[in-house]
Write an enzyme that holds these catalytic residues in place. Sequence first.
Site, PDB file in Angstrom:
ATOM      1  N   ASP A 195      55.514  64.357  15.566  1.00  0.00           N
ATOM      2  CA  ASP A 195      55.275  65.364  16.597  1.00  0.00           C
ATOM      3  C   ASP A 195      55.862  64.805  17.892  1.00  0.00           C
ATOM      4  OD1 ASP A 195      54.095  67.590  17.952  1.00  0.00           O
ATOM      5  OD2 ASP A 195      52.502  66.225  18.622  1.00  0.00           O
ATOM      6  N   ASP A 245      55.106  66.066  21.746  1.00  0.00           N
ATOM      7  CA  ASP A 245      54.204  65.950  22.901  1.00  0.00           C
ATOM      8  C   ASP A 245      52.890  65.271  22.514  1.00  0.00           C
ATOM      9  OD1 ASP A 245      55.986  67.304  24.714  1.00  0.00           O
ATOM     10  OD2 ASP A 245      55.471  69.154  23.661  1.00  0.00           O
TER      11      ASP A 245
HETATM   12 MG   LIG Z   1      51.257  66.970  20.037  1.00  0.00          MG
END
Ligand SMILES: [Mg+2]
Length: 162
Positions: free
Chosen positions: A8, A10
Site C-alpha cells: 500500500d 499512504d
Molecule cells: Mg494506507
Amino acid sequence: MNKAVFLDRDGVINKKGRTYYVFDEADFVLNDGVHEALSYFQSNGFLLIVITNQGGIAKGIYSEEQLEKVHNTMKMDLLKSGIKITDIFYCPHHPDVSPCLCRKPGVLLFQQAIEKYDIDPASSFMIGDSEIDILAAKKMEIKGILMPTNGNMMKVVESGII
Ligand SMILES: [Mg+2]
Ligand SMILES: [Zn+2]
C-alpha cells in the site's frame, strides 16, 4: 513464476496525516525504514509492486499527471538506494463518483499485476495499514501483513514473516 511484495502507499511507504490526499511533493515524506525494508525484500528476490487507492482523482482534487509526478519522484528517490519499484497500480475512482472493481478491497489491480508479472500469489505478501488492504490480499490468497499507519517497515522484516 515471480514472487512479489505488494505495498500500500499512504501510511505504509509515505506519511499519511498532514493532508488526507498526498499529491504534492512537499507532503510526500517516506516513512522510517522504507529504504532498508524494500532493499531487503528486493535482495530476497521479491518484485516490489505498489497498489494504491487514489480517489482524490475522481473527486477532482488532483490530476493523474500530478500523481504520476509524485510517483516518479518517489521512484527516483528509491532508485538512489538501488531500489527498483517494479510497478505502481492505482485506482483513480471513488465510490461516491465512479464505482469500480479496482478500488481495494476490490482485486482487479492485483489480478492485473499478477498477470503482467507472472506472480505466484502463494509466494507473495501484501503490506498494508488498513483492513481493506488485507481483505483484498486475502481474496487473492496473498498473505497480508497489517502494519501501523506510518510505522517502521523494518518491524515487518524483523518479525521474520517475509
Ligand atoms: Mg494506507
Ligand atoms: Zn477503481
